[in-house]
Design a protein around this motif. Structure first.
Motif, PDB file in Angstrom:
ATOM      1  N   CYS A   3      -7.908 -20.747 -86.132  1.00  0.00           N
ATOM      2  CA  CYS A   3      -7.853 -19.031 -85.045  1.00  0.00           C
ATOM      3  C   CYS A   3      -8.328 -18.157 -85.757  1.00  0.00           C
ATOM      4  O   CYS A   3      -8.896 -17.947 -87.261  1.00  0.00           O
ATOM      5  N   TYR A   4      -9.239 -17.416 -84.826  1.00  0.00           N
ATOM      6  CA  TYR A   4      -9.710 -16.762 -85.739  1.00  0.00           C
ATOM      7  C   TYR A   4      -9.654 -15.203 -86.165  1.00  0.00           C
ATOM      8  O   TYR A   4      -8.260 -14.629 -86.125  1.00  0.00           O
ATOM      9  N   ALA A   5      -9.518 -14.652 -87.402  1.00  0.00           N
ATOM     10  CA  ALA A   5      -8.892 -13.762 -87.947  1.00  0.00           C
ATOM     11  C   ALA A   5     -10.122 -12.583 -88.531  1.00  0.00           C
ATOM     12  O   ALA A   5      -9.992 -12.788 -89.848  1.00  0.00           O
ATOM     13  N   GLU A   6     -11.415 -12.107 -87.977  1.00  0.00           N
ATOM     14  CA  GLU A   6     -11.900 -11.476 -88.838  1.00  0.00           C
ATOM     15  C   GLU A   6     -13.336 -12.479 -89.738  1.00  0.00           C
ATOM     16  O   GLU A   6     -12.862 -11.675 -90.819  1.00  0.00           O
ATOM     17  N   THR A   7     -13.591 -12.935 -89.408  1.00  0.00           N
ATOM     18  CA  THR A   7     -14.343 -14.128 -90.089  1.00  0.00           C
ATOM     19  C   THR A   7     -15.648 -14.236 -89.139  1.00  0.00           C
ATOM     20  O   THR A   7     -15.606 -14.111 -88.014  1.00  0.00           O
ATOM     21  N   THR A   8     -16.753 -14.363 -89.872  1.00  0.00           N
ATOM     22  CA  THR A   8     -18.186 -15.156 -88.764  1.00  0.00           C
ATOM     23  C   THR A   8     -17.499 -16.738 -87.958  1.00  0.00           C
ATOM     24  O   THR A   8     -16.394 -17.031 -88.731  1.00  0.00           O
ATOM     25  N   HIS A   9     -19.199 -16.779 -87.766  1.00  0.00           N
ATOM     26  CA  HIS A   9     -18.522 -17.820 -86.452  1.00  0.00           C
ATOM     27  C   HIS A   9     -18.222 -19.405 -87.792  1.00  0.00           C
ATOM     28  O   HIS A   9     -17.933 -19.947 -87.117  1.00  0.00           O
ATOM     29  N   ARG A  10     -19.307 -19.061 -88.491  1.00  0.00           N
ATOM     30  CA  ARG A  10     -19.653 -20.149 -89.404  1.00  0.00           C
ATOM     31  C   ARG A  10     -18.078 -20.559 -89.396  1.00  0.00           C
ATOM     32  O   ARG A  10     -17.562 -21.477 -90.290  1.00  0.00           O
ATOM     33  N   CYS A  11     -17.011 -19.567 -90.973  1.00  0.00           N
ATOM     34  CA  CYS A  11     -16.335 -19.609 -91.552  1.00  0.00           C
ATOM     35  C   CYS A  11     -15.164 -20.788 -90.285  1.00  0.00           C
ATOM     36  O   CYS A  11     -14.571 -21.168 -91.146  1.00  0.00           O
ATOM     37  N   ILE A  12     -15.063 -19.646 -88.946  1.00  0.00           N
ATOM     38  CA  ILE A  12     -14.113 -20.196 -88.295  1.00  0.00           C
ATOM     39  C   ILE A  12     -14.232 -22.072 -88.205  1.00  0.00           C
ATOM     40  O   ILE A  12     -13.635 -22.361 -87.066  1.00  0.00           O
ATOM     41  N   LEU A  13     -15.977 -22.226 -87.605  1.00  0.00           N
ATOM     42  CA  LEU A  13     -16.212 -23.791 -87.454  1.00  0.00           C
ATOM     43  C   LEU A  13     -15.531 -24.506 -88.592  1.00  0.00           C
ATOM     44  O   LEU A  13     -15.218 -25.231 -88.231  1.00  0.00           O
ATOM     45  N   ASP A  14     -16.146 -23.753 -89.881  1.00  0.00           N
ATOM     46  CA  ASP A  14     -16.204 -24.569 -91.034  1.00  0.00           C
ATOM     47  C   ASP A  14     -14.705 -25.159 -91.641  1.00  0.00           C
ATOM     48  O   ASP A  14     -13.907 -26.605 -91.475  1.00  0.00           O
ATOM     49  N   ARG A  15     -13.934 -24.016 -90.822  1.00  0.00           N
ATOM     50  CA  ARG A  15     -12.647 -24.421 -90.927  1.00  0.00           C
ATOM     51  C   ARG A  15     -11.656 -25.461 -89.839  1.00  0.00           C
ATOM     52  O   ARG A  15     -10.466 -26.164 -90.264  1.00  0.00           O
ATOM     53  N   ALA A  16     -12.187 -25.438 -88.946  1.00  0.00           N
ATOM     54  CA  ALA A  16     -11.613 -26.338 -87.694  1.00  0.00           C
ATOM     55  C   ALA A  16     -12.160 -27.286 -88.041  1.00  0.00           C
ATOM     56  O   ALA A  16     -11.591 -28.481 -88.086  1.00  0.00           O
ATOM     57  N   ASP A  17     -13.077 -27.396 -88.655  1.00  0.00           N
ATOM     58  CA  ASP A  17     -13.753 -28.562 -88.874  1.00  0.00           C
ATOM     59  C   ASP A  17     -14.011 -29.424 -89.536  1.00  0.00           C
ATOM     60  O   ASP A  17     -13.215 -30.710 -89.830  1.00  0.00           O
ATOM     61  N   ASP A  18     -12.297 -28.800 -91.251  1.00  0.00           N
ATOM     62  CA  ASP A  18     -12.315 -29.960 -91.961  1.00  0.00           C
ATOM     63  C   ASP A  18     -10.474 -30.407 -91.863  1.00  0.00           C
ATOM     64  O   ASP A  18     -10.784 -31.437 -92.372  1.00  0.00           O
ATOM     65  N   ALA A  19      -9.679 -29.592 -90.643  1.00  0.00           N
ATOM     66  CA  ALA A  19      -8.662 -29.892 -90.567  1.00  0.00           C
ATOM     67  C   ALA A  19      -8.902 -31.124 -89.416  1.00  0.00           C
ATOM     68  O   ALA A  19      -8.100 -31.979 -89.209  1.00  0.00           O
ATOM     69  N   MET A  20     -10.266 -30.672 -88.129  1.00  0.00           N
ATOM     70  CA  MET A  20     -10.436 -32.402 -87.898  1.00  0.00           C
ATOM     71  C   MET A  20     -10.811 -33.503 -89.203  1.00  0.00           C
ATOM     72  O   MET A  20      -9.757 -34.248 -88.263  1.00  0.00           O
ATOM     73  N   TYR A  21     -11.711 -32.953 -89.779  1.00  0.00           N
ATOM     74  CA  TYR A  21     -11.349 -34.364 -90.677  1.00  0.00           C
ATOM     75  C   TYR A  21      -9.631 -35.010 -91.326  1.00  0.00           C
ATOM     76  O   TYR A  21     -10.397 -35.864 -91.167  1.00  0.00           O
ATOM     77  N   LYS A  22      -9.337 -33.946 -91.984  1.00  0.00           N
ATOM     78  CA  LYS A  22      -7.660 -34.067 -92.074  1.00  0.00           C
ATOM     79  C   LYS A  22      -6.918 -34.950 -91.179  1.00  0.00           C
ATOM     80  O   LYS A  22      -6.149 -35.980 -91.146  1.00  0.00           O
ATOM     81  N   ALA A  23      -7.546 -34.889 -89.623  1.00  0.00           N
ATOM     82  CA  ALA A  23      -6.743 -35.390 -88.900  1.00  0.00           C
ATOM     83  C   ALA A  23      -7.136 -36.684 -89.101  1.00  0.00           C
ATOM     84  O   ALA A  23      -6.256 -37.508 -88.322  1.00  0.00           O
ATOM     85  N   LYS A  24      -8.335 -36.978 -89.002  1.00  0.00           N
ATOM     86  CA  LYS A  24      -9.249 -38.008 -89.504  1.00  0.00           C
ATOM     87  C   LYS A  24      -8.721 -39.137 -90.587  1.00  0.00           C
ATOM     88  O   LYS A  24      -8.180 -40.349 -90.070  1.00  0.00           O
ATOM     89  N   GLU A  25      -8.222 -38.775 -91.100  1.00  0.00           N
ATOM     90  CA  GLU A  25      -7.941 -38.946 -92.594  1.00  0.00           C
ATOM     91  C   GLU A  25      -6.684 -39.593 -92.116  1.00  0.00           C
ATOM     92  O   GLU A  25      -5.831 -40.385 -92.895  1.00  0.00           O
ATOM     93  N   ALA A  26      -6.124 -39.038 -91.162  1.00  0.00           N
ATOM     94  CA  ALA A  26      -4.270 -39.262 -90.962  1.00  0.00           C
ATOM     95  C   ALA A  26      -3.836 -40.174 -90.098  1.00  0.00           C
ATOM     96  O   ALA A  26      -3.028 -40.726 -89.672  1.00  0.00           O
ATOM     97  N   GLY A  27      -5.252 -41.000 -89.802  1.00  0.00           N
ATOM     98  CA  GLY A  27      -5.522 -42.160 -88.824  1.00  0.00           C
ATOM     99  C   GLY A  27      -5.851 -41.559 -87.318  1.00  0.00           C
ATOM    100  O   GLY A  27      -5.815 -42.602 -86.259  1.00  0.00           O
ATOM    101  N   GLY A  28      -6.497 -40.646 -87.284  1.00  0.00           N
ATOM    102  CA  GLY A  28      -7.169 -40.389 -85.993  1.00  0.00           C
ATOM    103  C   GLY A  28      -5.942 -40.153 -84.603  1.00  0.00           C
ATOM    104  O   GLY A  28      -4.600 -40.016 -85.195  1.00  0.00           O
TER     105      GLY A  28
END
Length: 308
Positions: free
Chosen positions: A277-302
Motif C-alpha cells: 500500500c502507498y504510504a508517501e514513499t517513492t514508487h521504487r520503494c513501494i515496488l520493492d516492498r511488493a516485490d519482496d512480498a511476492m518472493y515470500k509468496a513463492k517461498e511459501a509454495g506459490g
C-alpha cells in the motif's frame, strides 16, 4: 500549383463572360455550373470523367447526386446561402463524394458566383481530387498511432510496458497524496514459468502469458491498471483500494488462474503475488516492498498472496 490554376480561371471569368463556356469545357479541373436551384447547367469533360457519368446523364440533375444522402441537406443549404449571399467566392471545403460505380473519393471543392444570361446568379464549382493524399494521410496517421502504442504498450500482451506503467504509478501516487485516497499495488509472477517454456516452447509460453493477463483483466476492476514489468512479472495498480481489499482481489485472481487451463496444451498455471500500500514513499520503494512480498509468496509454495 492547383491554387495558381484556380486563380487563372477566376481571372478569365472576370475578364470575359463570353469565354466562360470554353474555359469550363477545356479546363483540366473538374468544373460544373449549377443554376440557382442547384441543378447542373453545364459540366466539363474532366468533371464527367472523374465521376463516371456522361454529360447527358448529369444535366438537369441536382448537384447533390454526388454525395451521400446524409450530406445532401447540408450541401443544399450551403448552395442556397451562397447563391443568395454577397460573396462571389465560396470558401474551400473538403467533401467525401461518390462516383457512379459507388467508389468513394475525397475532393476539395471551391466555387465562384457568376451572372447568367438571364441576369440570375450561377454557381461555378471547381473540384480537385485529393483521394490519394487523404489515403496517405490516413496511413501515416495509423502508423503514428501504432508507433505511439508500441512506445507505451507491451507488444505481446497489449498491456502498459514497464516505462509507461511506472509513469502511471507515479501519477497515481501523486493523486493519492493530493486527495488522501488509498492506493495499493500488486506484483505477481507466474510460478515455474521456465518449465513451461522448456517443455512446450516459447510460442506456447507467450500464449500462456497472453491468456493469463486476459483472465486477470476480466477478474479485476476496469479501473485497475495492469502492467508488464518484464518476462513473466506483472504489476497491478489499484487506485482507491485499501491493503486488505487488494489482497482479497488478488486472491480471486490466484483462484481464477489456478482453476483455469491455458493454451492448446491445457496448461495449469499458478501465480505468486505480493501486495503493498502507498504510504508517501517513492514508487521504487513501494515496488520493492511488493516485490519482496511476492518472493515470500513463492517461498511459501506459490499460488498465494502476501502483504508487504
Amino acid at each position: 500549383m492547383i491554387d495558381k490554376g484556380l486563380e487563372q480561371i477566376y481571372q478569365l471569368f472576370t475578364r470575359s463572360k463570353r469565354n466562360t463556356e470554353n474555359i469550363i469545357k477545356t479546363a483540366p479541373l473538374g468544373i460544373c455550373v449549377t443554376d440557382p436551384d442547384g441543378h447542373f447547367e453545364m459540366v466539363n469533360a474532366a468533371y464527367c470523367n472523374f465521376y463516371g457519368y456522361t454529360e447527358e446523364e448529369l444535366l438537369g440533375k441536382h448537384f447533390t447526386l454526388m454525395v451521400s444522402p446524409a450530406n445532401r441537406d447540408q450541401l443544399t443549404t450551403l448552395h442556397d446561402e451562397f447563391i443568395k449571399g454577397d460573396s462571389n467566392q465560396e470558401l474551400r471545403q473538403e467533401w467525401e463524394v461518390h462516383g457512379r460505380q459507388g467508389d468513394v473519393y475525397t475532393i476539395i471543392a471551391e466555387a465562384a458566383r457568376i451572372e447568367g444570361d438571364d441576369g440570375r446568379p450561377r454557381k461555378v464549382t471547381f473540384i480537385v481530387d485529393i483521394t490519394e493524399r487523404k489515403q496517405l494521410e490516413e496511413r501515416l496517421k495509423k502508423a503514428n498511432e501504432r508507433l505511439d502504442h508500441l512506445a507505451h504498450h507491451d507488444e505481446l500482451t497489449g498491456l502498459f510496458n514497464r516505462r509507461a506503467g511506472l509513469q502511471r504509478l507515479e501519477e497515481e501516487q501523486q493523486r493519492s497524496k493530493r486527495y488522501g485516497n488509498a492506493l495499493s499495488i500488486a506484483i505477481f509472477d507466474l510460478d515455474s514459468f521456465k518449465a513451461i517454456n522448456d517443455t512446450y516452447g516459447h510460442g506456447i509460453g507467450d500464449d500462456a502469458l497472453r491468456e493469463v493477463t486476459e483472465l486477470v483483466g476480466q477478474t479485476l476492476r476496469s479501473t485497475d491498471i495492469q502492467v508488464r514489468l518484464g518476462g513473466e512479472e506483472f504489476l497491478i495498480i489499484m487506485p482507491e483500494v485499501e491493503t486488505q481489499a487488494a489482497k482479497r482481489a488478488m486472491q480471486r485472481v490466484c483462484e481464477a488462474i489456478a482453476s483455469a487451463r491455458f493454451t492448446s496444451q491445457q496448461i495449469r498455471v499458478t501465480v505468486s503475488t505480493g501486495v503493498a500500500c502507498y504510504a508517501e514513499t517513492t514508487h521504487r520503494c513501494i515496488l520493492d516492498r511488493a516485490d519482496d512480498a511476492m518472493y515470500k509468496a513463492k517461498e511459501a509454495g506459490g499460488n498465494g498472496v502476501v502483504i508487504a
